[in-house]
Design a protein around this motif. Structure first.
Motif: not given
Ligand code: FAD
Length: 388
Positions: A8, A13, A33-35, A43, A46-47, A74, A76, A116, A145, A258, A276, A303
């Motif tokens: 991820g 990550g 990362g898959a993307e 965040p 949307s903002k 890539v 998982a 997302r 948002e 995360g 969050h 938070y």
């Molecule tokens: P992610 O950001 O989801 O990253 C995970 C990554 O892992 C992704 O790129 C995904 O493609 C990749 N992945 C998934 N499965 C696999 C796999 N099998 N193999 C390889 N890669 C994989 N939070 C707040 O607190 N305040 C805000 O104002 C806020 N605004 C937001 C607005 C939007 C539009 C969105 C979508 C989210 C918002 N959030 C906000 C939430 C916050 O962005 C998330 O809590 C944060 O991004 C989590 O980070 P992460 O790295 O755990 O997961």
């Protein structure tokens, strides 16, 4: 430990990779990362991106400096002890950090939009043209948002919410009802208590048989942890990757951070999954410390913030059912206000602030420390929160 793999490439990550190197880990480090992108922040999707203020939200990332083998696009696909399976072949590991985040909950039907990823945001922005009719399902943080951005582009906006108030997953009705008028003030229609049965590219079917036609349909009804690929791995997947307060999962050498992590919170005596940004920012240092053999604990007050209809909304903590709420300011009359949920012994369990950053920062600190406060002083807006 010689081979660490981080799955991820979101904020969690990336922060894990940085923390591991900061802590002196000198072995092999792979992040996949898959993307098809280097890590970026969500965040601003949307903002900033949706409203047209920017086209990207890349996070500072120096793979060469960090000596990380970064593999974009890539995915998982499975896990067996000591081996990560991916769509580009197997990878061995002695340490594995799961940071696959979350995925939008999908509603029955095809053709609706979800928000997302960066690609989702750019595609949705292109559809938000003046006078387009936009139906948004869900009046949570994301729905609000998206409604804000759509109104900013001159769209006609209807938000459909099955609960009786916005943000019902986080806030009780007596607090959340004060967020409802913001929709009409911004020129958006908010339909409360309406369940959606199915979504289409050009319409939303309500459970009572009515159909709302739309040029654009957007769904924001929550997320679920991205754990599908871990089925059969032997990991405990209760509500996400189940981890302790040390962020260790149920298999040796595996940790999670995360949005994907469902962490045990000694503070709340409960398993919680934050969803969050703050968790993705701060959890990785604990995960990296413990992967390196440390004994750190991650148990903060959750938070989240949201920027909606021109307001900064900040929420921390977990409010219990039937909690007592103490108000600072009158939400029906004042533009800026805050409200605090108190435990029976007068500690702050949760707080919500609308354009009151000072109340929020001070209240969050008190919530974090578990200090006993004086509710009478807290309710007095001429006394600062920290003095209560
Ligand atoms: P992610 O950001 O989801 O990253 C995970 C990554 O892992 C992704 O790129 C995904 O493609 C990749 N992945 C998934 N499965 C696999 C796999 N099998 N193999 C390889 N890669 C994989 N939070 C707040 O607190 N305040 C805000 O104002 C806020 N605004 C937001 C607005 C939007 C539009 C969105 C979508 C989210 C918002 N959030 C906000 C939430 C916050 O962005 C998330 O809590 C944060 O991004 C989590 O980070 P992460 O790295 O755990 O997961």
């Amino acid at each position: 430990m010689e081979r660490v793999v981080v799955v991820g490439a979101g904020l969690a990550g990336l922060r894990t990779v940085i923390a591991l190197r900061d802590l002196g880990y000198a072995g092999e480090l792979t992040m996949l990362g898959a993307e098809p992108y280097a890590p970026y922040d969500r965040p601003p999707l949307s903002k900033a991106i949706l409203v047209g203020k920017s086209d990207g939200s890349s996070l500072p990332f120096d793979p060469a400096g960090l000596k990380v083998d970064f593999r974009a696009a890539v995915r998982a696909t499975g896990l067996r002890e000591g081996t990560l399976e991916t769509d580009a072949g197997d990878l061995g590991y002695d340490g594995l950090i799961l940071a696959t985040g979350a995925e939008p909950v999908r509603l029955p039907g095809e053709g609706a939009r979800y928000l997302r990823t960066r690609d989702d945001a750019l595609a949705l922005r292109a559809a938000l043209v003046p006078d387009a009719s936009v139906v948004i399902v869900g009046a949570g943080w994301i729905g609000a948002e998206v409604a804000t951005a759509a109104r900013g582009h001159g769209c006609r906006v209807t938000v459909v919410e099955q609960a009786s108030t916005p943000v019902s997953h986080a806030l009780p009705p007596e607090v959340a009802r004060h967020l409802a008028p913001w929709y009409a003030e911004a020129g958006a229609e908010l339909l409360l208590g309406e369940r959606v049965a199915a979504v289409h590219p050009d319409a939303v079917d309500l459970a009572d048989g009515r159909r709302l036609a739309a040029d654009v349909v957007v769904v924001g009804v929550g997320v679920r942890p991205a754990t599908g690929w871990l089925t059969g791995s032997g990991l405990d997947l209760a509500g996400g990757v189940a981890v302790g307060a040390d962020l260790r999962a149920s298999l040796p050498g595996v940790l999670a951070v995360g949005d994907v992590a469902a962490r045990w919170s000694p503070r709340y005596d409960a398993r919680i999954r934050g969803e969050h940004w703050d968790d993705a920012l701060r959890g990785p240092l604990v995960a990296a410390t413990n992967l390196a053999g440390g004994d750190a604990t991650y148990d903060p007050v959750p938070y989240v913030w949201s920027e909606q209809f021109g307001r900064m909304v900040q929420y921390a903590g977990l409010s219990a059912a039937g909690a007592r709420w103490v108000w600072r300011g009158d939400p029906s009359a004042d533009a800026r206000w805050s409200v605090f949920s108190l435990t029976l012994d007068n500690r702050i369990a949760a707080l919500l602030a609308v354009d009151q950053p000072r109340d929020f920062v001070q209240g969050r600190r008190l919530a974090d420390s578990g200090a006993v406060i004086d509710p009478v002083l807290l309710a007095n807006p001429t006394v600062s929160v920290k003095m209560s």
